[in-house]
Scaffold this motif. Structure first.
Motif, PDB file in Angstrom:
ATOM      1  N   ILE A  55       0.846  -1.194   0.000  1.00 28.19           N
ATOM      2  CA  ILE A  55       0.000   0.000   0.000  1.00 28.19           C
ATOM      3  C   ILE A  55       0.871   1.229   0.000  1.00 28.19           C
ATOM      4  O   ILE A  55       0.626   2.212  -0.701  1.00 28.19           O
ATOM      5  CB  ILE A  55      -0.877  -0.019   1.264  1.00 28.19           C
ATOM      6  N   TYR A  56       1.927   1.105   0.775  1.00 28.36           N
ATOM      7  CA  TYR A  56       2.864   2.202   0.959  1.00 28.36           C
ATOM      8  C   TYR A  56       3.512   2.577  -0.375  1.00 28.36           C
ATOM      9  O   TYR A  56       3.596   3.740  -0.750  1.00 28.36           O
ATOM     10  CB  TYR A  56       3.911   1.721   1.949  1.00 28.36           C
ATOM     11  N   ALA A  57       3.938   1.524  -1.109  1.00 29.10           N
ATOM     12  CA  ALA A  57       4.573   1.772  -2.405  1.00 29.10           C
ATOM     13  C   ALA A  57       3.580   2.399  -3.370  1.00 29.10           C
ATOM     14  O   ALA A  57       3.924   3.295  -4.154  1.00 29.10           O
ATOM     15  CB  ALA A  57       5.125   0.468  -2.971  1.00 29.10           C
ATOM     16  N   VAL A  58       2.328   1.956  -3.309  1.00 32.37           N
ATOM     17  CA  VAL A  58       1.304   2.559  -4.172  1.00 32.37           C
ATOM     18  C   VAL A  58       1.181   4.036  -3.869  1.00 32.37           C
ATOM     19  O   VAL A  58       1.119   4.884  -4.764  1.00 32.37           O
ATOM     20  CB  VAL A  58      -0.045   1.843  -3.971  1.00 32.37           C
ATOM     21  N   ALA A  59       1.189   4.359  -2.563  1.00 28.33           N
ATOM     22  CA  ALA A  59       1.065   5.762  -2.179  1.00 28.33           C
ATOM     23  C   ALA A  59       2.185   6.583  -2.789  1.00 28.33           C
ATOM     24  O   ALA A  59       1.990   7.723  -3.196  1.00 28.33           O
ATOM     25  CB  ALA A  59       1.090   5.880  -0.653  1.00 28.33           C
ATOM     26  N   VAL A  60       3.377   6.006  -2.877  1.00 23.52           N
ATOM     27  CA  VAL A  60       4.515   6.766  -3.396  1.00 23.52           C
ATOM     28  C   VAL A  60       4.481   6.854  -4.913  1.00 23.52           C
ATOM     29  O   VAL A  60       4.767   7.899  -5.499  1.00 23.52           O
ATOM     30  CB  VAL A  60       5.841   6.130  -2.917  1.00 23.52           C
ATOM     31  N   PHE A  61       4.090   5.752  -5.576  1.00 22.98           N
ATOM     32  CA  PHE A  61       4.266   5.718  -7.028  1.00 22.98           C
ATOM     33  C   PHE A  61       3.027   6.138  -7.809  1.00 22.98           C
ATOM     34  O   PHE A  61       3.133   6.429  -8.996  1.00 22.98           O
ATOM     35  CB  PHE A  61       4.746   4.345  -7.468  1.00 22.98           C
ATOM     36  N   ALA A  62       1.866   6.160  -7.147  1.00 18.53           N
ATOM     37  CA  ALA A  62       0.676   6.599  -7.877  1.00 18.53           C
ATOM     38  C   ALA A  62       0.861   8.006  -8.448  1.00 18.53           C
ATOM     39  O   ALA A  62       0.530   8.258  -9.609  1.00 18.53           O
ATOM     40  CB  ALA A  62      -0.551   6.508  -6.972  1.00 18.53           C
ATOM     41  N   TRP A  69      17.287   1.164  -3.898  1.00 16.39           N
ATOM     42  CA  TRP A  69      15.997   1.860  -3.886  1.00 16.39           C
ATOM     43  C   TRP A  69      15.158   1.175  -2.815  1.00 16.39           C
ATOM     44  O   TRP A  69      14.900  -0.020  -2.926  1.00 16.39           O
ATOM     45  CB  TRP A  69      15.275   1.706  -5.222  1.00 16.39           C
ATOM     46  N   ALA A  70      14.752   1.903  -1.812  1.00 15.65           N
ATOM     47  CA  ALA A  70      13.929   1.277  -0.793  1.00 15.65           C
ATOM     48  C   ALA A  70      13.071   2.351  -0.147  1.00 15.65           C
ATOM     49  O   ALA A  70      13.450   3.514  -0.102  1.00 15.65           O
ATOM     50  CB  ALA A  70      14.800   0.599   0.253  1.00 15.65           C
ATOM     51  N   LEU A  71      11.908   1.937   0.325  1.00 14.73           N
ATOM     52  CA  LEU A  71      11.034   2.873   1.022  1.00 14.73           C
ATOM     53  C   LEU A  71      11.101   2.563   2.506  1.00 14.73           C
ATOM     54  O   LEU A  71      10.920   1.419   2.917  1.00 14.73           O
ATOM     55  CB  LEU A  71       9.594   2.728   0.531  1.00 14.73           C
ATOM     56  N   ARG A  72      11.379   3.590   3.305  1.00 10.56           N
ATOM     57  CA  ARG A  72      11.434   3.394   4.744  1.00 10.56           C
ATOM     58  C   ARG A  72      10.037   3.577   5.296  1.00 10.56           C
ATOM     59  O   ARG A  72       9.342   4.520   4.945  1.00 10.56           O
ATOM     60  CB  ARG A  72      12.388   4.415   5.345  1.00 10.56           C
ATOM     61  N   LEU A  85      11.454  11.693  -1.082  1.00 10.27           N
ATOM     62  CA  LEU A  85      12.304  12.338  -0.081  1.00 10.27           C
ATOM     63  C   LEU A  85      11.973  11.820   1.314  1.00 10.27           C
ATOM     64  O   LEU A  85      12.852  11.408   2.073  1.00 10.27           O
ATOM     65  CB  LEU A  85      12.096  13.847  -0.178  1.00 10.27           C
ATOM     66  N   VAL A  86      10.680  11.810   1.638  1.00 16.19           N
ATOM     67  CA  VAL A  86      10.338  11.471   3.019  1.00 16.19           C
ATOM     68  C   VAL A  86      10.393   9.974   3.281  1.00 16.19           C
ATOM     69  O   VAL A  86      10.483   9.553   4.426  1.00 16.19           O
ATOM     70  CB  VAL A  86       8.959  12.023   3.434  1.00 16.19           C
ATOM     71  N   THR A  87      10.333   9.154   2.210  1.00 16.49           N
ATOM     72  CA  THR A  87      10.383   7.713   2.461  1.00 16.49           C
ATOM     73  C   THR A  87      11.771   7.149   2.216  1.00 16.49           C
ATOM     74  O   THR A  87      11.943   5.941   2.263  1.00 16.49           O
ATOM     75  CB  THR A  87       9.397   6.972   1.549  1.00 16.49           C
ATOM     76  N   THR A 108      11.183  -1.797   5.900  1.00 19.24           N
ATOM     77  CA  THR A 108      11.603  -1.185   4.647  1.00 19.24           C
ATOM     78  C   THR A 108      10.964  -1.945   3.513  1.00 19.24           C
ATOM     79  O   THR A 108      10.807  -3.156   3.592  1.00 19.24           O
ATOM     80  CB  THR A 108      13.124  -1.267   4.450  1.00 19.24           C
ATOM     81  N   VAL A 109      10.569  -1.219   2.467  1.00 18.35           N
ATOM     82  CA  VAL A 109      10.059  -1.844   1.259  1.00 18.35           C
ATOM     83  C   VAL A 109      11.176  -1.773   0.242  1.00 18.35           C
ATOM     84  O   VAL A 109      11.463  -0.715  -0.305  1.00 18.35           O
ATOM     85  CB  VAL A 109       8.817  -1.106   0.738  1.00 18.35           C
TER      86      VAL A 109
END
Lengths: 237, 473, 643
Positions: C2-9, C76-79, C130-132, C60-61
């Motif tokens: 869900i988190y990745a969707v929030a970033v990449f949408a 590349w990773a989302l915190r 930036l924030v993730t 982390t994603v």
């Protein structure tokens, strides 16, 4: 002793004829010298005990390749004087390059020594009591089957290449269509006519094969040099 | 005998034969069918390569390892791309004959064998199979003078190079007593054996292989053959054989002669510098884009050789990464070049690209991407290719190579960017025809690869790393 | 996920709108970007709720490898931790509202606005990156991404020279900060051998005594890194010295000002401080520096805000000032408080900007407050919403700003240090001025006699619902955010809430100390705020002559404020002019003569070499073969002789 003497004689003749191949003014002479070189090389093989290779060399190179060369040289009206045009110009450079290379190879020869385990690493050791041909045959289809097949493919590609580059399907050339030939029957190709005595045959009664397509005028042949003018005209600028 | 190791090669050979027979017996216009089958065969071979297991076979004449698999996949990809490039072109130029895909298959087969060669004889046969097929392909447009001239020149000079190679092989055989790479490596483990004769032999072998990758001073055929050969053949010539011959050079230099690094390092350095400098300088005055690409490939091979000169796993990895990038951007560039037609006739002057930026923005953009990449401008993939060979060079202390590499890149950028300038700022003479779908798709795909390489370089670099490591045992 | 969707949408929306905007038309492009944003907001909020209230575990994603060169690795990773999740939820939420608002605001544009929406979404994506970010390089990627998007958006009206100049100014000033930031990242890598946050924070204890020797003096590594990172943050967050770009950035469309220059991008610096809190807490010198700069900015920007006449510029200086508050909080070690203020500020500042946009929209694109006035009856909804925003900004109970600003001032006071006290004094003065200029803005804009010409006045109209609705949502946020979030962010259970995403050193007790302050400290900001409002009422409502007399009496001070403390002029004199002179010198002497001479010479040389080499290419096979042989002989000779 005799073998050594024979080796040097054959080797000398080989080298001289090889040089003559390059320097002879008449191309036919060149080819003849080439044949001479092949024979001497075959003799060297014989001295080394490789009678199979010696015979193959004679049969294939002398019997087929060199004769083919001779045909080509004689049939193609190659202007050798023109080909030799640059000879004078390049001779000094060539001589210099050759000389340097020669000196260097001498240096190489000076440093020659056999690796201590060279003998054991030698390829294709001949087992005792087996003839040359037999020994080759034993390894050729077993240990070296990969290389053998690859060599076969190389030849196949060469054949395809020769066909691709030279075979021309001309409109004017006549092919034999076996299917059509055997499909003919008397009914379609024969007509019985009764001709009155002394009357002769009327012009319309003579049957001639009808051309299937209107004939196109033959392609102009480039250079007027007989066969395959255009594709040999790859001019060397 | 572990004959299964060569299954991809056997399959490719059999499919080549099958396609040849099929083409002879199919009545109506077999070329398209045969080409598609050939592409299919290449892809299936790639699958077989992926599924193969490592190991030596045929008494050590043939070896399958991560290095050979990496090279084979790249070669197969390059061949498939080149085959697709030829479809439309050959039909229009009247070259659509079934021998074309068949010869491509056999050339590719030769390259696969080269990738797996672990014996000087296998090496030579693979090389000849590949070369012979390409000589014919270069002369494939037999009715045009330039094409037959190209074929003839390539053949004559190639024969000379083969002679040099064979001479080198015989010298090396004489001095090491073997033709198998493993045995040679063993015999040369002690550098005392580096006699002048052996070194001369190595130089001859390098000369024979350098001819195939068109490194200076064995490059002279390149511009004429590139220009004369039909464009899809040039595209093939510029990609797959370069990969295979470079791979062969890597394996020969590292595996049997690895202990003599000190002896041959300078040799590779000289060839590399000469190639970079000549590739950069000679391209400046060119007006024909295919000649330009010829000099460009000479330069690129010079850059790739930097990695070999390092003689370290990182350097070899750099070469392999460079080749991957090189293949895709070159295939894309040739897709654009082949697409250059005006009123149905192929044109190949750089000036013919004038005004392309307005008349066909998509094609111009793709071409610009490739040119930027070739010039090594980040973030295009070409930059990373150079990065991955310059870095190991610096680490190995080969500053000269790295500095010359950077300088020649700057000179090279001039002529690459000139193409971009012509496309976007020069007035167009007349619009080019719209490219066929196959070329557009291919150009788009390779352009995307070139642009987005920097996002996910991981798998390529990882595979190259594994491949490079295996050479060093 | 869900988190990745929030970033990449948003990225998807941006690409669709940007690449095929012309193809699918304006409406479709707007719809796509807004739908993507709504999706992102839903996903972002869900991720936040899952993490905080439903006991989700931080992590982390992983997305893939980016760079892997030697020991330098940047994946590349989302915190996914509280800090990131809070920011993601806020950014996606505010950005969604602003996208919707923009449909109305950009409605009168003549040109297609798909480009605008593409840029907005691109900005949102970069901000989310930036924030993730899981490592400093990815953070830097987002950092530069928002910088780029900001440049594009400020210069959106590219046919307006002032907009282009402002865009360039923003970009260049940010470069200065970014340079320090990049050096800071490099030092982090050299010190820790990694740029991944988890690795850095795990190794915090080991390098405490690392020291750099520069010019004979010793500096603690942490202090140096902390100051460098803060210098980077100063550029992005428009702190004193590097603030000059922010007011000019108001040349962009108002939604841009709201999104980038109020709610999100400018707070990136504050976020960076919170993200690097484990390191900063061991760098007391850097923290003191941060406090001083933050406090000074808060006061300095507030003074300028009192004398500006452009409605957006007033709000811009107010942003600058509020960012100063956040840095004061970060500087005294109360990072949680700074994030708290960041969130509440996002709501009310976006509200104020969008409200100002609504006013400008109503006044036919007039931005000067001296030509407004007397319109509050005509646009009552906007008027009311502006009141809410101003009350929140001034920190009046129970609006959001009251809680967060109060907390900051308490933290500054509670820190007990000299710099903390300095921050507190500056903050108190600024609080007074904030209230003052807010009501000055309200009164000048809405009250008094109409000062616009009658064409404009006839045309004044309330904005369409598509613009008002986001404002209402934001107003609700400005009302309740402080009250609702205070317990979570800085309440007694803050440690559980942040779950280690913001770390305090063991000796940092500022949050505990805040609980034990004298009562008057808590009330002081409110009192000061009310005093400010009263003063403004007196000056502009009761007796409008007072400010005029004051301006005449203290002409120097007034001009100083009006001209923004002559910062632009000072920079012009100190940097820009000498720089241009130097550039001209380098250009005419160094470049045109010397440097051009070399490449021109080299180019001539190259062209000459090219001709020579090409001459060899005769086409003759014999020549080719000879050259191969000569090459071979040369190589063999080299080897036999120089082996």
């Amino acid at each position: 002793m005799i073998a050594t003497l024979a080796f040097y004689v054959f080797a000398l003749i080989l080298l001289v004829s090889a040089a003559m191949v390059v320097t002879a003014r008449n191309p036919v002479h060149s080819v003849l010298f080439l044949i001479m070189a092949f024979f001497n090389a075959a003799a060297l093989f014989l001295i080394a005990g490789a009678e199979f290779l010696a015979m193959i060399l004679v049969i294939v190179y002398v019997g087929a390749v060199a004769v083919l060369f001779l045909f080509v040289v004689m049939m193609l009206d190659v202007n050798f004087a023109e080909l030799r045009e640059g000879y004078q110009r390049y001779a000094p450079v060539g001589a210099a390059v050759g000389a340097v290379l020669f000196v260097e190879l001498l240096m190489v020869l000076g440093g020659w020594h056999f690796a201590p385990d060279a003998a054991s690493l030698r390829l294709g050791q001949i087992p005792a009591g087996v003839s040359n041909t037999d020994a080759l045959g034993r390894v050729l289809y077993t240990d070296y089957v990969l290389l053998f097949q690859l060599a076969g493919l190389v030849l196949l590609v060469a054949m395809i290449g020769a066909i691709v580059l030279t075979l021309r399907d001309r409109k004017t050339s006549r092919h034999q269509d076996i299917g059509r030939q055997t499909a003919r029957s008397a009914a379609t190709s024969l007509r019985m006519v009764t001709v009155a005595i002394g009357a002769g045959v009327a012009p319309g009664d003579i049957l001639r094969p009808q051309p299937e397509a209107p004939l196109t005028p033959p392609e102009p042949v480039g250079g007027g040099a007989g066969h395959g003018g255009p594709h040999h005209a790859a001019e060397i600028r | 005998m572990n004959w299964t190791a060569a299954i991809p090669e056997i399959f490719l050979a059999l499919s080549g034969l099958a396609i040849l027979m099929l083409g002879v017996f199919v009545r109506r216009e077999p070329t398209f069918l045969c080409s598609m089958l050939a592409v299919g065969a290449l892809l299936l071979t790639a699958v077989l390569v992926l599924g193969g297991s490592d190991g030596a076979a045929y008494g050590g004449q043939f070896v399958v390892d991560p290095f050979s698999s990496f090279v084979k996949l790249l070669v197969l990809a390059a061949a498939a791309l080149a085959l697709v490039l030829s479809l439309d072109y050959n039909r229009r130029e009247g070259l659509a004959r079934l021998e074309y895909p068949v010869l491509m298959l056999f050339a590719t087969l030769g390259m696969l064998v080269m990738a797996s060669a672990s014996n000087l004889m296998t090496l030579y046969l693979g090389l000849e199979l590949q070369s012979l097929a390409i000589y014919v392909l270069a002369a494939f447009a037999r009715d045009t003078l330039r094409s037959s001239e190209a074929g003839l020149k390539y053949f004559v000079l190639g024969a000379l190079a083969s002679g040099l190679l064979l001479y080198g092989i015989s010298l090396v055989y004489g001095f090491t007593g073997g033709v198998g790479f493993a045995g040679m490596a063993q015999a040369l483990a002690d550098p005392v054996h580096a006699s002048p004769g052996l070194i001369a032999g190595i130089v001859f072998i390098v000369a024979g292989l350098a001819f195939k990758i068109s490194a200076v001073p064995f490059h002279m055929w390149t511009p004429d053959v590139y220009e004369g050969a039909p464009s899809p053949v040039t595209a093939f010539l510029a990609t797959a054989p370069k990969v295979a011959a470079m791979a062969l050079l890597l394996r020969v230099m590292v595996t049997p002669f690895g202990h003599l690094l000190g002896s041959w390092q300078l040799l590779i350095e000289l060839v590399s510098i000469a190639s970079m400098v000549l590739g950069a300088l000679a391209a400046i005055g060119q007006t024909n884009i295919k000649r330009l690409m010829a000099y460009s490939s000479i330069g690129h091979m010079g850059y790739a050789l930097i990695g070999l000169a390092c003689g370290t796993p990182e350097g070899i990895r750099g070469v392999l990464v460079y080749l991957v990038i090189y293949v895709f951007m070159n295939a894309g560039t040739f897709a654009c070049i082949i697409a250059m037609r005006r009123r149905g006739l192929a044109v190949e002057k750089i000036a013919d690209l004038g005004g392309l930026g307005r008349s066909d923005p998509g094609l111009a953009l793709a071409m610009a991407v490739f040119m930027f990449s070739m010039a090594g401008i980040p973030p295009m993939s070409g930059f990373f290719g150079k990065l991955y060979v310059f870095l190991p060079a610096v680490q190995s202390g080969l500053w000269t190579l790295a500095v010359i590499g950077v300088l020649t890149s700057v000179v090279g950028a001039y002529y690459y960017l000139r193409v971009v300038k012509v496309m976007y700022f020069d007035p167009g003479v007349e619009e080019l025809d719209a490219p066929p779908a196959s070329l557009s798709v291919l150009a788009t795909g390779t352009a995307l690869f070139t642009t987005l390489f920097f996002v996910f370089p991981g798998p390529f670099i990882g595979a190259a790393q594994a491949a490079a490591r295996v050479l060093f045992g | 996920m869900i988190y990745a969707v929030a970033v990449f949408a948003p990225l998807f929306g941006s690409l669709v709108a940007g690449l095929s905007g012309r193809l699918i038309g304006d409406r479709a492009a707007q719809a796509v970007t807004i739908l993507c944003m709504i999706l992102a907001a839903i996903c972002g909020s869900t991720a936040f709720v899952q993490l905080v209230f439903q006991g989700g575990s931080p992590g982390t994603v992983a997305l893939g490898t980016w760079l892997d060169v030697g020991q330098f690795q940047a994946p590349w990773a989302l915190r996914y931790d509280t800090l990131s999740a809070v920011m993601v939820a806020m950014v996606t939420f505010v950005a969604t509202l602003i996208h919707i608002y923009s449909v109305g605001y950009m409605g009168h544009e003549k040109n297609p606005v798909s480009r605008f929406f593409s840029y907005l979404s691109l900005f949102t994506f970069a901000m989310l990156m930036l924030v993730t970010a899981d490592n400093l390089l990815q953070l830097f990627f987002g950092w530069e991404g928002v910088g780029l998007a900001s440049y594009l958006l400020i210069g959106y009206w590219f046919d307006k020279p002032s907009a282009c100049a402002a865009a360039i100014k923003a970009f260049v000033v940010n470069r200065i900060g970014d340079l320090f930031f990049a050096v800071g990242i490099a030092l982090v890598f050299f010190l820790f051998g990694s740029i991944e946050f988890s690795a850095i924070f795990a190794a915090i204890g080991q390098h405490q005594n690392a020291i750099y020797h520069v010019l004979g003096a010793d500096f603690r590594a942490y202090e140096v890194i902390g100051v460098l990172l803060f210098l980077g943050a100063m550029g992005k967050s428009a702190q004193l010295g590097l603030h000059v770009w922010l007011p000019d950035a108001m040349e962009g469309p108002t939604p841009v000002s709201a999104l980038i220059h109020a709610a999100t991008m400018v707070t990136a610096g504050v976020f960076l401080m919170a993200r690097m809190s484990p390191l900063l807490d061991y760098a007391p010198g850097a923290l003191a520096f941060i406090t001083v700069i933050g406090g000074s900015t808060a006061l300095f920007a507030a003074t300028i805000g009192c004398a500006q006449n452009d409605i957006k510029r007033v709000i811009a200086y107010s942003t600058c000032s509020q960012l100063g508050y956040m840095f004061v909080a970060a500087g005294v070690g109360a990072y949680q408080v700074s994030i708290f203020h960041l969130i509440t500020h996002a709501f009310f500042k976006a509200l104020l900007f969008l409200g100002a946009g609504s006013v400008i929209h109503a006044m036919s694109d007039e931005q000067d407050m001296r030509r407004m006035g007397g319109i509050w009856r005509k646009i009552p909804a906007t008027y009311a919403l502006m009141w809410v925003g101003s009350l929140a900004l001034a920190g009046i109970f129970p609006f959001a700003g009251y809680f967060s600003k109060d907390a900051i001032l308490e933290a500054a006071y509670a820190s007990g240090s000299a710099v903390g006290l300095y921050g507190w004094v500056c903050g108190m003065l600024a609080a007074f001025l904030t209230a003052f200029y807010s009501w000055r803005l309200l009164i000048m804009t809405f009250h008094g006699a109409p000062r616009a010409d009658h064409h404009v006045m006839e045309h004044v109209h309330e904005s369409p619902p598509v613009m008002i609705l986001p404002l209402v949502v934001l107003a609700i946020g400005a009302l309740v955010a402080g009250f609702a979030l205070k317990g979570l962010f800085i309440g007694p259970d803050w440690a559980a809430f942040w779950a280690g995403s913001i770390a305090n050193a063991p000796d940092n007790h500022v949050l505990a100390a805040m609980e034990e302050l004298p009562v008057w400290v808590g009330f002081a900001p409110l009192v000061v705020g009310l005093a400010g409002i009263g003063t403004a009422y007196l000056f502009y409502m009761v007796d409008p002559e007072i400010p005029v007399r004051l301006a005449a009496r203290f002409g120097g001070v007034y001009r100083l404020l009006l001209n923004k403390w002559y910062f632009d002029e000072f920079y012009d004199w100190l940097i820009v002019r000498p720089y241009f002179a130097l550039a001209r010198l380098l250009w005419q002497v160094g470049d045109a003569t010397l440097i051009d001479g070399m490449p021109n010479g080299a180019a001539a040389l190259a062209a000459d070499g090219s001709r020579r080499i090409v001459k060899l290419q005769t086409g003759s096979i014999a020549v080719y073969a000879f050259s191969m042989l000569i090459g071979l002989v040369v190589l063999v000779s080299v080897f036999l002789l120089f082996r």
